[in-house]
Design an enzyme around this catalytic site. Structure first.
Site, PDB file in Angstrom:
ATOM      1  N   TYR A   1      -4.854   3.852   6.090  1.00  0.00           N
ATOM      2  CA  TYR A   1      -5.487   2.887   6.997  1.00  0.00           C
ATOM      3  C   TYR A   1      -6.830   3.407   7.509  1.00  0.00           C
ATOM      4  O   TYR A   1      -7.733   2.616   7.791  1.00  0.00           O
ATOM      5  CB  TYR A   1      -4.566   2.587   8.192  1.00  0.00           C
ATOM      6  CG  TYR A   1      -3.382   1.735   7.811  1.00  0.00           C
ATOM      7  CD1 TYR A   1      -3.513   0.351   7.707  1.00  0.00           C
ATOM      8  CD2 TYR A   1      -2.141   2.302   7.536  1.00  0.00           C
ATOM      9  CE1 TYR A   1      -2.421  -0.446   7.346  1.00  0.00           C
ATOM     10  CE2 TYR A   1      -1.055   1.519   7.180  1.00  0.00           C
ATOM     11  CZ  TYR A   1      -1.205   0.146   7.084  1.00  0.00           C
ATOM     12  OH  TYR A   1      -0.131  -0.638   6.722  1.00  0.00           O
TER      13      TYR A   1
ATOM     14  N   LYS B   1       0.832  -1.188   0.000  1.00  0.00           N
ATOM     15  CA  LYS B   1       0.000   0.000   0.000  1.00  0.00           C
ATOM     16  C   LYS B   1       0.873   1.247   0.000  1.00  0.00           C
ATOM     17  O   LYS B   1       1.977   1.171   0.522  1.00  0.00           O
ATOM     18  CB  LYS B   1      -0.976   0.033   1.175  1.00  0.00           C
ATOM     19  CG  LYS B   1      -0.445  -0.342   2.561  1.00  0.00           C
ATOM     20  CD  LYS B   1       0.698   0.379   3.248  1.00  0.00           C
ATOM     21  CE  LYS B   1       0.743   1.828   3.476  1.00  0.00           C
ATOM     22  NZ  LYS B   1       1.937   2.268   4.242  1.00  0.00           N
TER      23      LYS B   1
HETATM   24  P1  NAD Z   1      12.271   1.433   3.134  1.00  0.00           P
HETATM   25  O1  NAD Z   1      12.751   2.797   2.846  1.00  0.00           O
HETATM   26  O2  NAD Z   1      12.693   0.810   4.427  1.00  0.00           O
HETATM   27  O3  NAD Z   1      12.674   0.427   1.961  1.00  0.00           O
HETATM   28  C1  NAD Z   1      12.536   0.787   0.619  1.00  0.00           C
HETATM   29  C2  NAD Z   1      13.386  -0.158  -0.220  1.00  0.00           C
HETATM   30  O4  NAD Z   1      13.306   0.267  -1.575  1.00  0.00           O
HETATM   31  C3  NAD Z   1      14.862  -0.171   0.165  1.00  0.00           C
HETATM   32  O5  NAD Z   1      15.351  -1.481   0.110  1.00  0.00           O
HETATM   33  C4  NAD Z   1      15.524   0.665  -0.917  1.00  0.00           C
HETATM   34  O6  NAD Z   1      16.863   0.282  -1.174  1.00  0.00           O
HETATM   35  C5  NAD Z   1      14.631   0.361  -2.108  1.00  0.00           C
HETATM   36  N1  NAD Z   1      14.665   1.418  -3.127  1.00  0.00           N
HETATM   37  C6  NAD Z   1      14.788   1.187  -4.444  1.00  0.00           C
HETATM   38  N2  NAD Z   1      14.804   2.335  -5.148  1.00  0.00           N
HETATM   39  C7  NAD Z   1      14.703   3.324  -4.224  1.00  0.00           C
HETATM   40  C8  NAD Z   1      14.681   4.737  -4.335  1.00  0.00           C
HETATM   41  N3  NAD Z   1      14.751   5.365  -5.507  1.00  0.00           N
HETATM   42  N4  NAD Z   1      14.577   5.440  -3.186  1.00  0.00           N
HETATM   43  C9  NAD Z   1      14.485   4.840  -1.986  1.00  0.00           C
HETATM   44  N5  NAD Z   1      14.490   3.482  -1.826  1.00  0.00           N
HETATM   45  C10 NAD Z   1      14.607   2.733  -2.938  1.00  0.00           C
HETATM   46  O7  NAD Z   1      10.670   1.483   3.032  1.00  0.00           O
HETATM   47  P2  NAD Z   1       9.632   0.460   3.649  1.00  0.00           P
HETATM   48  O8  NAD Z   1       9.164   0.994   4.959  1.00  0.00           O
HETATM   49  O9  NAD Z   1      10.150  -0.894   3.589  1.00  0.00           O
HETATM   50  O10 NAD Z   1       8.392   0.674   2.634  1.00  0.00           O
HETATM   51  C11 NAD Z   1       8.343   0.048   1.371  1.00  0.00           C
HETATM   52  C12 NAD Z   1       6.874  -0.076   0.939  1.00  0.00           C
HETATM   53  O11 NAD Z   1       6.183  -0.879   1.882  1.00  0.00           O
HETATM   54  C13 NAD Z   1       6.113   1.239   0.871  1.00  0.00           C
HETATM   55  O12 NAD Z   1       5.221   1.234  -0.194  1.00  0.00           O
HETATM   56  C14 NAD Z   1       5.333   1.276   2.170  1.00  0.00           C
HETATM   57  O13 NAD Z   1       4.124   2.009   2.079  1.00  0.00           O
HETATM   58  C15 NAD Z   1       5.058  -0.197   2.386  1.00  0.00           C
HETATM   59  N6  NAD Z   1       4.907  -0.516   3.819  1.00  0.00           N
HETATM   60  C16 NAD Z   1       3.802  -1.184   4.217  1.00  0.00           C
HETATM   61  C17 NAD Z   1       3.613  -1.503   5.528  1.00  0.00           C
HETATM   62  C18 NAD Z   1       2.390  -2.272   5.960  1.00  0.00           C
HETATM   63  O14 NAD Z   1       2.166  -2.381   7.160  1.00  0.00           O
HETATM   64  N7  NAD Z   1       1.628  -2.820   5.042  1.00  0.00           N
HETATM   65  C19 NAD Z   1       4.562  -1.119   6.472  1.00  0.00           C
HETATM   66  C20 NAD Z   1       5.715  -0.453   6.039  1.00  0.00           C
HETATM   67  C21 NAD Z   1       5.878  -0.145   4.707  1.00  0.00           C
END
Ligand code: NAD
Length: 391
Positions: A245, A158
């Site tokens: 949410y 999401k």
């Molecule tokens: P994060 O920043 O921790 O991880 C992002 C990942 O994408 C990293 O591994 C990074 O290296 C990679 N990436 C690739 N290209 C990138 C760029 N141009 N800029 C930045 N990062 C890049 O983020 P996250 O918290 O893991 O979130 C990722 C996704 O998951 C988002 O869409 C977020 O909304 C979703 N999410 C959902 C939940 C849930 O409870 N459903 C919780 C957290 C995150």
């Protein structure tokens, strides 16, 4: 990993077709019941159904995580050690230094490791059934479409995408390639939120009169140099990330789609962080029978609430959206449900629906609906007008 070869697998794992009983925007109505198997049918259909059930019970789908950031590392990958119907088969990363650690922790073969350049070759890899897109929001569309073109089912985090047009392109690609598109809406698999769905949709305390849903997370303790504060990558501020949410909570309380919205941006109190995206936003979602869901989301405070008032009772879950520690109360007393590993239940639930060729509770159409609602919320806040939400 418990992988029994299946004859004619491609025929067996087909894209779901949308269930009967959908809302105007095409979302299955009572999500509580959409996971139950349907009775009836002739004897042959019963046998086929049993076969599918057996296959589903014995075979695990191979999932490849795309993007090994915080959510993949701390929630999804550990959850995939607990799942019954899927396992972590592959990884896709742009950071080579992460590979060895992941391979060791999850016993991932060299041939199941991809980067963003060679990702499309995943089409030739029978170990991977499902691609799970866990990248910054604006990258969801590209990787979902590439996965669909590779013939893989997709789970996308999401928000589904940052624009309605991207959501539509993702749905089209999955439809054209006959693969499932599910959104990572874990709360549909979690007992406290499932109880709220039941209380609202089954009118356990009579008709719902109002809803309050708040979700805020303080981002101002860490660096401002993060993708969540960069509109090009995030598509917006707290609304896109955590406010979604509240949109979900209101819709699954009602089991219906909202028709219009008014909204207001909050004041920017910390311009160093909020140059590009909103710091906070409040909105009022209107449902067809006049029920209003009041919500607020912010990146500079903390909140976590889903509450409802009905004719003869009320409920209040807080925290409602956190990964664990859910607590709730109704007008009849304390809610007492088990704490679950919701990401494991979510991935198992989606995998089961793929294996049994049944509709998922969290389809791409639901993701599209929510992006439409969020676009309407932003428009209402920008214009100060009541905005009708397109069906
Ligand atoms: P994060 O920043 O921790 O991880 C992002 C990942 O994408 C990293 O591994 C990074 O290296 C990679 N990436 C690739 N290209 C990138 C760029 N141009 N800029 C930045 N990062 C890049 O983020 P996250 O918290 O893991 O979130 C990722 C996704 O998951 C988002 O869409 C977020 O909304 C979703 N999410 C959902 C939940 C849930 O409870 N459903 C919780 C957290 C995150």
């Amino acid at each position: 990993m418990n992988q029994k070869p299946i004859p004619n697998r491609r025929n067996f794992i087909k894209r779901f077709s949308l269930a009967l009983g959908t809302t105007a925007l095409g979302i299955p109505l009572l999500n509580l019941s959409s996971c139950q198997s349907e009775g009836g049918g002739n004897e042959q259909a019963g046998t086929a159904d049993q076969d599918q059930q057996e296959q589903a019970n014995t075979r695990k789908l191979g999932i490849a995580l795309v993007g090994l950031g915080q959510y993949s590392k701390e929630q999804l990958a550990p959850a995939l050690k607990e799942t019954k119907h899927c396992y972590l088969a592959g990884i896709v990363t742009g950071t080579p230094s992460k590979v060895a650690e992941w391979q060791k922790a999850y016993n991932i073969a060299d041939k199941n490791v991809y980067n963003y350049q060679n990702f499309d070759q995943i089409k030739d890899n029978p170990d991977i059934d499902v691609v799970y897109v866990v990248l910054p929001n604006s990258m969801h569309a590209e990787y979902t479409i590439r996965a669909a073109k590779a013939g893989k089912h997709v789970i996308c985090e999401k928000p589904m995408a940052t624009t309605v047009e991207d959501c539509q392109r993702m749905l089209d690609a999955c439809r054209e390639n006959n693969v499932t598109l599910a959104i990572g809406y874990r709360l549909h698999f979690e007992p406290y939120n499932q109880r709220v769905m039941e209380l609202g949709q089954k009118q356990v305390f009579g008709k719902v009169k109002s809803i309050k849903a708040d979700n805020s997370q303080d981002m101002t303790k860490d660096s401002p140099d993060v993708w969540r504060l960069d509109r090009k990558l995030s598509g917006g501020g707290p609304l896109m990330d955590v406010g979604i949410y509240c949109v979900q909570g209101a819709c699954y309380t009602m089991g219906r789609d909202p028709v219009a919205v008014t909204a207001q941006f909050g004041k920017v109190t910390n311009p160093e962080y909020f140059k590009d995206v909103e710091e906070s936003i409040s909105w009022q979602l209107e449902f067809p029978d006049g029920v209003i869901a009041n919500s607020n989301t912010s990146y500079s405070t903390e909140a976590n609430l889903l509450a409802g008032e009905a004719e003869n009772g009320w409920w209040r879950v807080s925290p409602a959206y956190a990964y664990d520690g859910k607590e709730g109360e109704t007008s009849e007393g304390k809610m007492d449900y088990p704490q679950v590993f919701e990401q494991a239940l979510q991935m198992d639930g989606i995998s089961q629906s793929i294996l049994e060729n049944k509709p998922t509770k969290v389809p791409g159409e639901m993701g599209l609906r929510d992006v439409k609602i969020m676009e309407a919320i932003y428009e209402a806040a920008r214009t100060g007008k009541r905005v009708t939400i397109p069906a």
